[in-house]
Enzyme design. Structure first.
Site, PDB file in Angstrom:
ATOM      1  N   GLY A   1       2.674   2.443   5.330  1.00 60.43           N
ATOM      2  CA  GLY A   1       3.782   1.517   5.577  1.00 60.43           C
ATOM      3  C   GLY A   1       4.664   1.997   6.717  1.00 60.43           C
ATOM      4  O   GLY A   1       5.057   1.207   7.588  1.00 60.43           O
TER       5      GLY A   1
ATOM      6  N   CYS B   1       1.815   0.670  -8.419  1.00 54.96           N
ATOM      7  CA  CYS B   1       2.883   1.247  -7.603  1.00 54.96           C
ATOM      8  C   CYS B   1       4.179   1.382  -8.396  1.00 54.96           C
ATOM      9  O   CYS B   1       4.984   2.263  -8.130  1.00 54.96           O
ATOM     10  CB  CYS B   1       3.111   0.386  -6.371  1.00 54.96           C
ATOM     11  SG  CYS B   1       3.210  -1.360  -6.747  1.00 54.96           S
TER      12      CYS B   1
ATOM     13  N   GLU C   1       3.697  10.441  -5.685  1.00 50.82           N
ATOM     14  CA  GLU C   1       2.999   9.378  -6.387  1.00 50.82           C
ATOM     15  C   GLU C   1       1.556   9.806  -6.615  1.00 50.82           C
ATOM     16  O   GLU C   1       0.842  10.140  -5.676  1.00 50.82           O
ATOM     17  CB  GLU C   1       3.036   8.094  -5.549  1.00 50.82           C
ATOM     18  CG  GLU C   1       2.394   6.922  -6.243  1.00 50.82           C
ATOM     19  CD  GLU C   1       2.538   5.626  -5.452  1.00 50.82           C
ATOM     20  OE1 GLU C   1       2.330   5.646  -4.221  1.00 50.82           O
ATOM     21  OE2 GLU C   1       2.855   4.603  -6.068  1.00 50.82           O
TER      22      GLU C   1
ATOM     23  N   GLU D   1       5.616  -3.429   0.753  1.00 48.31           N
ATOM     24  CA  GLU D   1       5.712  -3.090  -0.666  1.00 48.31           C
ATOM     25  C   GLU D   1       4.921  -1.797  -0.830  1.00 48.31           C
ATOM     26  O   GLU D   1       3.701  -1.811  -0.765  1.00 48.31           O
ATOM     27  CB  GLU D   1       5.153  -4.232  -1.515  1.00 48.31           C
ATOM     28  CG  GLU D   1       5.733  -4.256  -2.915  1.00 48.31           C
ATOM     29  CD  GLU D   1       4.910  -3.427  -3.865  1.00 48.31           C
ATOM     30  OE1 GLU D   1       5.182  -2.202  -3.948  1.00 48.31           O
ATOM     31  OE2 GLU D   1       4.016  -3.974  -4.508  1.00 48.31           O
TER      32      GLU D   1
ATOM     33  N   GLY E   1       0.829  -1.192   0.000  1.00 46.80           N
ATOM     34  CA  GLY E   1       0.000   0.000   0.000  1.00 46.80           C
ATOM     35  C   GLY E   1       0.864   1.243   0.000  1.00 46.80           C
ATOM     36  O   GLY E   1       2.000   1.215  -0.486  1.00 46.80           O
ATOM     37  N   SER E   2       0.343   2.306   0.580  1.00 43.59           N
ATOM     38  CA  SER E   2       1.050   3.589   0.500  1.00 43.59           C
ATOM     39  C   SER E   2       2.251   3.614   1.435  1.00 43.59           C
ATOM     40  O   SER E   2       2.294   2.924   2.456  1.00 43.59           O
ATOM     41  CB  SER E   2       0.103   4.726   0.860  1.00 43.59           C
ATOM     42  OG  SER E   2      -0.147   4.719   2.253  1.00 43.59           O
ATOM     43  N   THR E   3       3.236   4.444   1.080  1.00 46.84           N
ATOM     44  CA  THR E   3       4.419   4.606   1.918  1.00 46.84           C
ATOM     45  C   THR E   3       4.044   5.183   3.280  1.00 46.84           C
ATOM     46  O   THR E   3       4.593   4.798   4.308  1.00 46.84           O
ATOM     47  CB  THR E   3       5.446   5.497   1.197  1.00 46.84           C
ATOM     48  OG1 THR E   3       5.965   4.755   0.073  1.00 46.84           O
ATOM     49  CG2 THR E   3       6.598   5.884   2.100  1.00 46.84           C
ATOM     50  N   GLU E   4       3.063   6.075   3.274  1.00 45.06           N
ATOM     51  CA  GLU E   4       2.629   6.698   4.526  1.00 45.06           C
ATOM     52  C   GLU E   4       2.122   5.651   5.532  1.00 45.06           C
ATOM     53  O   GLU E   4       2.541   5.629   6.692  1.00 45.06           O
ATOM     54  CB  GLU E   4       1.516   7.705   4.194  1.00 45.06           C
ATOM     55  CG  GLU E   4       1.087   8.564   5.338  1.00 45.06           C
ATOM     56  CD  GLU E   4      -0.193   9.331   5.005  1.00 45.06           C
ATOM     57  OE1 GLU E   4      -0.638   9.283   3.837  1.00 45.06           O
ATOM     58  OE2 GLU E   4      -0.740   9.951   5.913  1.00 45.06           O
TER      59      GLU E   4
END
Lengths: 489, 265
Positions: free
Chosen positions: A250, A301, A398, A267, A245-248
């Site tokens: 994560g 992604c 992104e 990921e 999912g999103s880096t945030e």
């Protein structure tokens, strides 16, 4: 019929395609879905449910259960109970279940593809030709590993971790489910998986497959819900979290798991560079650019969202790209001719629109081919920005939509430096006819996947995952096993 | 008249040089005054490690192996000094053998950790291991030399550069090791060693946006705090063996890159 009559057959008035909708008849959507825990359908203890809709039509599809912490605890308990016997099964027996699942998915592929497109908005030709076949292939690939793990880890006895909590995104619902569940089961773990709230239906249909395959109850549990359910899984008594999912989010998960000893693979997001050298086969490269960013509406992604074109071929590339974009068919996901489907949700549409507006405001030049978007549903026309500076938000953040930012470079060194100038590091593309240059670039690009003269290509045997803030751990291939084994002995 | 011996000043090791802490502070350990590293020192060390990283990673694997082996040679020449500062000869010999073991692994990583992958389609698809970049290491408190060497060697063998915080109570062996490194063929900046209070220095490394991984093997009592900070830039968090060696100690500091190379005429 004489030759003359044949030749005088009516010429079509124009060359547009006739509608070619895939039949929905293969799919049965229930009014309401419960949670799949311990091999049974269980109503959520909270009694809370939410609606899932089709993003292409905004039609109501079904009511989905919102799993609360109690429900998640039940699912984890079921997975825990199933873990001992499942881990103790000979690998060759675990393999057979996975082979069965792969085979059933192949057999029911059309049903899954249609449901995926209805629920998620992606074109049927993608769900039919990419998502579902790859999901089945993934199970088939990892099935074969289940009784061969000792070959994957020299000098170690790989042991399962226990219960894996898995949280997946809405862009490739079934494929991400396969990427998560197949290696976890092959290595002897049991699973509690949460699909994304906007795309739960194929994961719920997959429960049917599990029953058909006679997988022991509790080995795979599916709990639906929003981010609160995900948070409950992270906090539950699991041994491992796998998140895509999103880096945030994560980062939030990584913080949450600090000091707990739970294993983690992430990921996350990307802002991939797709780099076109002046010796590239340009028509092929333009196809790759289009596939890189407009595939799956750009909800990818690893999408090639930053295009780097060598200055000497800039005009020619942009010209060809714009002409190619004008031929993209945007519309009904179930139409077999559709290239670009619906944006997955209203929220995502708003996010894309906001970032596109920032591109205009910061001074980039926008191009969108003329296309008629359906009145109902969530849509965004394929978009390309030229005159983009590295510092613009559309070159840094992104977007996760069909929006391409074009930048230029002169030398290979400059291409590398600009491409790597991002906190992300998931993927990159290189287009050149020169093999040595491909490898030279591949060595220097800080990204987990480098596609040369192709883009957005996936294979169960090919490890996938990022550098830097795109996450850690790999999915797919031999290396994908490591995320689910304990190698301490 | 007896000769007055020259006493050593125990300093930090950053970028191949031996600076005092910019803070001007020292603390007492093993009966000596030792530099008490600061946030600024930690940042300087990261800058040095980052600057040295591309060249170190770009060296041939064979060369990195030889450089590590040379470290073992230099350690062997100082066994007595190291033994006096660590827990004894036994620890030092183990540490030397550990360096030799890792030296021999430098040119075998791609073969043991990489793969070629049979994908459907006209592509030669392969996966290669690559260093993650700059690694921060909180070395085990003890054994002071073997613990440090056991964490540094698997990190640098693949081409990472490191900033290591030495044992707080027994830092002298680490400083002696820094002198070994400075007189060996290890390029300046590849290994940087800080002495001081780990609770003070480690959090700055854990949250540093230009550090790619943090080794918390020796960070007892600090682990949770460091792991929380590490999430700021999705650092790889590594907890390995205090006294052990394996391929998996190396792979913890690696990224995997997969390349799809076209096949055609």
């Amino acid at each position: 019929m004489s030759d003359v009559e044949k030749r005088s057959a009516p010429v079509p008035a124009d060359w547009t395609y006739a509608p070619a909708p895939e039949s929905r008849d293969v799919v049965t959507i229930r009014e309401s879905y419960d949670l799949f825990i311990g091999g049974e359908w269980v109503a959520p203890r909270s009694g809370e449910r939410f609606a899932t809709t089709s993003p292409a039509t905004e039609e109501h599809l079904a009511e989905i259960a919102q799993a609360g912490p109690d429900d998640v605890a039940d699912a984890v308990a079921a997975a825990r109970q199933a873990f001992g016997p499942w881990a103790a099964l000979p690998g060759s027996e675990r393999a057979k279940y996975l082979f069965r699942i792969a085979r059933i998915l192949q057999e029911r592929a059309r049903e899954f593809a249609v449901l995926e497109s209805i629920d998620g908005g992606k074109p049927i030709k993608e769900s039919r030709d990419v998502d579902i076949p790859l999901a089945a292939a993934h199970f088939f690939y990892y099935a074969g590993w289940a009784d061969k793990l000792e070959y994957a880890f020299p000098n170690r006895t790989p042991r399962p971790l226990g219960v894996a909590g898995q949280i997946i995104p809405w862009n490739f619902p079934m494929l991400m489910l396969a990427w998560k569940i197949a290696p976890a089961l092959a290595t002897g773990n049991t699973v509690v998986l949460k699909p994304a709230e906007t795309t739960s239906l194929t994961a719920l249909l997959f429960c049917d497959v599990l029953r058909q395959a006679e997988l022991p109850p509790g080995v795979v549990n599916i709990v639906t819900g929003d981010g609160r359910t995900g948070a409950a899984i992270v906090d539950a008594e699991v041994n491992k979290i796998a998140f895509t999912g999103s880096t945030e989010v994560g980062k939030a998960i990584q913080r949450r798991l600090a000091g707990t000893g739970k294993r983690l693979t992430l990921e996350l997001g990307g802002k991939a560079a797709n780099i076109i050298f002046d010796d590239a086969a340009l028509d092929q490269a333009v196809e790759g650019i289009v596939n890189g960013i407009y595939f799956n509406q750009g909800h990818v992604c690893c999408a090639g969202s930053r295009l780097f074109v060598q200055e000497s071929i800039y005009e020619a590339t942009i010209d060809k790209l714009k002409r190619r974009m004008a031929t993209l068919r945007v519309g009904d996901p179930l139409d077999k001719n559709t290239d670009v489907g619906a944006i997955n949700s209203r929220m995502q549409l708003e996010k894309i629109a906001e970032l596109v507006q920032s591109g205009r405001d910061e001074g980039a030049e926008i191009y969108q081919p003329p296309c008629v978007l359906p009145e109902k549903g969530y849509w965004f026309a394929p978009t390309v920005f030229t005159n983009v500076a590295q510092s613009y938000r559309i070159a840094q953040e992104e977007i996760f939509g069909p929006v391409l930012s074009v930048l230029t470079f002169r030398t290979p060194d400059e291409a590398v430096e600009k491409a790597n100038n991002t906190p992300y590091g998931l993927s990159a593309g290189v287009w050149t006819e020169k093999g040595s240059r491909i490898l030279w670039m591949a060595e220097r690009l800080r990204a987990g996947i480098v596609w040369a003269n192709t883009y957005n290509r996936f294979d169960p045997a090919s490890p996938f995952g990022g550098y830097k803030e795109s996450g850690f751990g790999r999915e797919g291939g031999l290396h994908g096993l490591q995320a689910y084994v304990d190698l301490s002995a | 008249m007896s000769r007055l011996p020259i006493k050593k000043t125990y300093k930090l090791y950053i970028g191949g040089a031996f600076p005092r802490s910019e803070s001007g502070r020292t603390y007492e350990a093993q009966g000596q005054n030792v530099a008490q590293g600061s946030r600024k020192d930690a940042r300087d060390a990261v800058v040095a490690a980052r600057a040295a990283q591309p060249k170190w990673a770009g060296a041939t694997a064979y060369n990195r192996g030889q450089v590590l082996y040379r470290v073992a040679e230099m350690m062997e020449a100082r066994v007595d000094e190291l033994a006096e500062l660590a827990t004894g000869r036994d620890e030092v010999e183990k540490a030397i053998d550990r360096v030799v073991w890792y030296a021999g692994f430098a040119d075998k990583l791609a073969q043991t950790l990489g793969s070629s992958n049979p994908v459907s389609g006209p592509y030669f698809n392969f996966t290669v291991p690559e260093p993650t970049g700059v690694v921060a290491i909180v070395a085990p408190e003890e054994p002071p030399l073997l613990g440090l060497v056991s964490r540094i060697a698997p990190a640098i063998v693949s081409g990472n550069t490191v900033v290591a915080i030495a044992s707080e109570q027994q830092p002298l062996a680490a400083i002696e090791l820094a002198e070994v490194l400075a007189t060996s063929d290890v390029p300046g900046g590849v290994v940087n060693i800080l002495t001081g209070f780990r609770a003070e220095i480690a959090p700055w490394l854990a949250s540093h946006m230009d550090v790619n991984a943090i080794d918390v093997t020796g960070a007892d009592g600090l682990r949770t705090e460091l792991e929380v900070a590490a999430a700021d830039n999705v650092k790889r968090v590594v907890a390995g063996a205090v006294d052990g060696q394996s391929l998996y100690e190396i792979s913890a500091f690696l990224e995997l890159k997969t390349v799809w190379h076209p096949i055609g005429v």
